[in-house]
Design an enzyme around this catalytic site. Structure first.
Site, PDB file in Angstrom:
ATOM      1  N   ARG A   1       0.881  -0.922  -0.039  1.00 51.22           N
ATOM      2  CA  ARG A   1      -0.310  -0.012   0.317  1.00 51.22           C
ATOM      3  C   ARG A   1       0.884   0.937   0.074  1.00 51.22           C
ATOM      4  O   ARG A   1       2.125   1.147   0.035  1.00 51.22           O
ATOM      5  CB  ARG A   1      -0.852  -0.068   1.237  1.00 51.22           C
ATOM      6  CG  ARG A   1       0.044   0.020   2.573  1.00 51.22           C
ATOM      7  CD  ARG A   1      -1.041   0.699   3.827  1.00 51.22           C
ATOM      8  NE  ARG A   1      -0.944   1.421   3.793  1.00 51.22           N
ATOM      9  CZ  ARG A   1       0.965   3.112   4.170  1.00 51.22           C
ATOM     10  NH1 ARG A   1       1.269   1.978   3.949  1.00 51.22           N
ATOM     11  NH2 ARG A   1       0.597   3.625   4.025  1.00 51.22           N
ATOM     12  N   GLY A   2       0.538   2.576  -0.140  1.00 48.58           N
ATOM     13  CA  GLY A   2       1.070   4.337  -0.381  1.00 48.58           C
ATOM     14  C   GLY A   2       0.850   4.003  -1.023  1.00 48.58           C
ATOM     15  O   GLY A   2       1.596   3.039  -2.228  1.00 48.58           O
ATOM     16  N   ALA A   3       0.753   5.229  -1.724  1.00 48.38           N
ATOM     17  CA  ALA A   3       0.964   5.686  -3.510  1.00 48.38           C
ATOM     18  C   ALA A   3       1.920   5.195  -4.169  1.00 48.38           C
ATOM     19  O   ALA A   3       2.260   4.787  -5.927  1.00 48.38           O
ATOM     20  CB  ALA A   3       0.643   7.557  -3.521  1.00 48.38           C
TER      21      ALA A   3
ATOM     22  N   ARG B   1      -6.932  -2.337  -7.239  1.00 48.82           N
ATOM     23  CA  ARG B   1      -7.122  -0.961  -6.977  1.00 48.82           C
ATOM     24  C   ARG B   1      -8.227   0.324  -7.513  1.00 48.82           C
ATOM     25  O   ARG B   1      -7.322   0.676  -7.652  1.00 48.82           O
ATOM     26  CB  ARG B   1      -6.352  -0.639  -5.866  1.00 48.82           C
ATOM     27  CG  ARG B   1      -5.733  -1.602  -4.962  1.00 48.82           C
ATOM     28  CD  ARG B   1      -5.716  -1.296  -3.270  1.00 48.82           C
ATOM     29  NE  ARG B   1      -6.170  -0.192  -2.870  1.00 48.82           N
ATOM     30  CZ  ARG B   1      -5.962   0.732  -1.783  1.00 48.82           C
ATOM     31  NH1 ARG B   1      -3.994   0.375  -1.566  1.00 48.82           N
ATOM     32  NH2 ARG B   1      -5.908   2.032  -1.227  1.00 48.82           N
TER      33      ARG B   1
ATOM     34  N   GLN C   1      -1.960   2.303  10.793  1.00 50.68           N
ATOM     35  CA  GLN C   1      -1.244   2.874  10.209  1.00 50.68           C
ATOM     36  C   GLN C   1       0.346   3.786  10.863  1.00 50.68           C
ATOM     37  O   GLN C   1       1.585   3.106  11.062  1.00 50.68           O
ATOM     38  CB  GLN C   1      -1.503   3.832   8.891  1.00 50.68           C
ATOM     39  CG  GLN C   1      -1.905   3.241   8.073  1.00 50.68           C
ATOM     40  CD  GLN C   1      -3.509   3.924   7.736  1.00 50.68           C
ATOM     41  OE1 GLN C   1      -3.810   3.880   9.332  1.00 50.68           O
ATOM     42  NE2 GLN C   1      -3.763   3.351   7.138  1.00 50.68           N
TER      43      GLN C   1
ATOM     44  N   ASP D   1      -1.094  13.997   0.611  1.00 51.43           N
ATOM     45  CA  ASP D   1      -1.315  13.049  -0.907  1.00 51.43           C
ATOM     46  C   ASP D   1      -1.867  13.921  -2.269  1.00 51.43           C
ATOM     47  O   ASP D   1      -1.798  13.053  -3.060  1.00 51.43           O
ATOM     48  CB  ASP D   1      -2.738  12.216   0.005  1.00 51.43           C
ATOM     49  CG  ASP D   1      -2.129  11.290   1.129  1.00 51.43           C
ATOM     50  OD1 ASP D   1      -2.592  11.571   2.212  1.00 51.43           O
ATOM     51  OD2 ASP D   1      -2.397   9.962   0.339  1.00 51.43           O
TER      52      ASP D   1
ATOM     53  N   ASN E   1      -3.822  15.210   3.364  1.00 53.91           N
ATOM     54  CA  ASN E   1      -3.529  14.068   4.365  1.00 53.91           C
ATOM     55  C   ASN E   1      -4.498  13.833   5.245  1.00 53.91           C
ATOM     56  O   ASN E   1      -5.275  14.010   5.259  1.00 53.91           O
ATOM     57  CB  ASN E   1      -2.441  14.629   4.899  1.00 53.91           C
ATOM     58  CG  ASN E   1      -1.070  13.762   4.743  1.00 53.91           C
ATOM     59  OD1 ASN E   1      -0.924  13.198   4.771  1.00 53.91           O
ATOM     60  ND2 ASN E   1      -0.652  13.957   6.327  1.00 53.91           N
ATOM     61  N   LYS E   2      -3.992  12.450   5.785  1.00 52.48           N
ATOM     62  CA  LYS E   2      -4.435  10.906   6.454  1.00 52.48           C
ATOM     63  C   LYS E   2      -5.784  12.563   7.962  1.00 52.48           C
ATOM     64  O   LYS E   2      -4.668  13.207   8.141  1.00 52.48           O
ATOM     65  CB  LYS E   2      -3.538  11.020   7.882  1.00 52.48           C
ATOM     66  CG  LYS E   2      -4.144   9.815   8.334  1.00 52.48           C
ATOM     67  CD  LYS E   2      -4.419   8.901   7.887  1.00 52.48           C
ATOM     68  CE  LYS E   2      -4.172   8.139   6.987  1.00 52.48           C
ATOM     69  NZ  LYS E   2      -5.024   7.150   5.821  1.00 52.48           N
TER      70      LYS E   2
END
Lengths: 345, 345
Positions: free
Chosen positions: A44-46, A87, A192, A233, A242-243
């Site tokens: 995961r993670g861009a 995804r 996370q 992001d 962002n998160k």
């Protein structure tokens, strides 16, 4: 070690669904296996997903024998479509896939297609590492001995191919000999911060203390942290997405006069958009009703409770002290300095 | 229904360890059984524990036959000591125990001792309910149709004997016909907000939405809440001590110009102390390393990670718009108005 890499005609990756219980490398010898790893969030993670997409296309060229280049090209296109479906909202996954497909289709025979595809996939991964190392080195200058740094979510090796963005800056500072401490917000609802960031930093021997997200206020009030660094992001003209929880940290940092840094590569900037253009993804209510890990599901709220579960929030750029990029540290006024330093038209 | 009550010579209480999975009434016919309920947190919350302590002493007088008053008084003292040992840091538990022991010892025979003890225990419970209803009625005037109220932790019936403090004010407003919504912070690490508050409000038919603590910023930024109300564990001359995360909510409320209310009875005030006199309890690291419920334990962080887990934080009184008490709503300047309204020397 890299989070995702190529070895013996296979894609290997750290299985993030097993962390922090166990550290296991998953080997994917077929596109199907890699697709499953993407679908189940083993990777995961861009930036990590961009590399996974690229490697997936390369893997397609090796997974069996082919009569000729045309047959292989058909196979590449078909497998690329499948990979993208694993995804459906991960833009970076598609970017990686498309880039390697384009290069592969330039090959004139099986050997050339394989070579072109694998080289391009490696290039994607290498570029991410290079960008992160550069960003880390540039940002490291902002930290000094005795700093205690608050962060949220996972922005480390596990979210990228290697080194990380915000955690990469912390890593670079530590490598430069700076003595510092990190406070990691657990980052509800998917944890996370506790599952991945705490694990990564402990593995690197970096001093880390885990807190609940609600403890960010007390650690600032008591002078236990003196800097905040987060990833991003998407950065638009007036805000950093962002998160969820990042905005709260920025308000607390402002209240306590603590610098608030964002670390993000140029690819994160979407300078033609404003915060009001962005629709924040709302995620599954189950994330707040249960505490999940791979094999367990614990009920922590009434099963039928209404839930609001936005994945991201937006932090106004006024709350951001500086943005660390691979092209330099950008200070306000951002409207002038971002286009200038990133050479955006 | 009350959280804890006397029926058929037994203490009955809502078993909070089973929520939100199941709603069960636990019946304690011996002091031993009640002690176990206190120890395992089947009953929790300062006012509820005060009542539990009182009822526990009453229970001691009924749990078997006694030759005479002297024998019963010996038994009362011995059982009171055991009861107090079940939660050695719960001040309110001791207050309830001592008050009923004192009254019981005034009895001249078995019947009188029993009557005195039970009456005194009932009085403790009734006083709590009365105080909460009064506080609720007084505070309800601060709310109006369309309000959307953020709260943290559990300050409802489950934390008290009935009605609650901050949730009691919300309940009173709803009973008065005010149409309002509640956003409940899940309240990490023990999730009293998601497990208990969401459950209580849903049971009452009050509109409640569950959020992670880190979402308090976004709901204020987007205008989804317009008031905050919280309880208090202790109010000193310059600060309110309450569940960890309260301070962060107060900073966010100030940033967004949202009123921040505290609801607490007079007994919560410790006007001779300052924030700097108070040592904040740090709780077990396991609370952040695992996600717990009665029968499950899920690992959500590296097992050996360092943890900072303060149970409370302190909100400066400057961040508090008003304090709702059973004696009236207290506005700044608190240094003048608190002693005046509460009639403190």
């Amino acid at each position: 070690m890299r989070t995702i890499f190529w070895e013996d005609d296979a894609v290997r990756l750290v299985d993030q669904t097993k962390l922090p219980d166990r550290f296991e490398i998953l080997t994917c010898r077929t596109v199907e296996e890699l697709g499953e790893a993407i679908r189940t969030l083993a990777v995961r993670g861009a930036p990590a997903l961009e590399a996974a997409g690229g490697y997936g296309v390369a893997l397609a060229t090796f997974e069996r024998e082919f009569e000729n280049g045309e047959e292989l090209k058909m196979h590449v296109k078909e497998r690329a479509e499948y990979l993208a479906s694993t995804r459906p909202t991960a833009v970076n996954l598609f970017v990686g896939i498309e880039r390697v497909v384009k290069r592969a289709l330039e090959g004139r025979n099986v050997d050339e297609i394989r070579k072109f595809a694998l080289n391009e996939a490696q290039k994607i991964a290498d570029e991410d590492v290079e960008r992160n190392m550069k960003m880390g080195q540039i940002g490291a200058d902002l930290f000094e001995n005795g700093d205690s740094i608050l962060t949220i979510c996972n922005t480390g090796s596990l979210a990228t191919v290697y080194w990380g963005t915000a955690l990469g800056v912390i890593r670079s500072a530590v490598r430069n000999g700076v003595e510092l401490k990190v406070f990691a917000c657990e980052t509800r609802p998917l944890n996370q911060g506790s599952r991945l960031t705490a694990w990564e930093l402990m593995r690197d021997g970096i001093d880390v203390t885990l807190i609940a997200d609600s403890m960010a206020g007390i650690v600032m009030q008591r002078g236990m942290v003196n800097k905040v660094i987060v990833g991003a992001d998407r950065i638009v003209r007036d805000a950093v997405f962002n998160k969820i929880g990042t905005y709260t940290l920025s308000v607390l940092a402002k209240e306590h006069g603590i610098p608030f840094y964002v670390a993000a590569p140029k690819t994160t900037f979407d300078w033609n958009s404003k915060a009001s253009d962005v629709v924040v993804e709302e995620r599954n209510r189950e994330e707040l009703v249960y505490c999940h890990t791979k094999c367990r599901k614990t009920l922590i709220a009434p099963e039928n409770v209404r839930v609001y579960n936005p994945a991201f929030d937006s932090t106004p750029l006024e709350n951001v002290t500086a943005i660390i990029t691979e092209h330099g540290i950008i200070y306000p006024p951002y409207s002038k300095n971002v286009p200038e330093i990133l050479n955006l038209s």
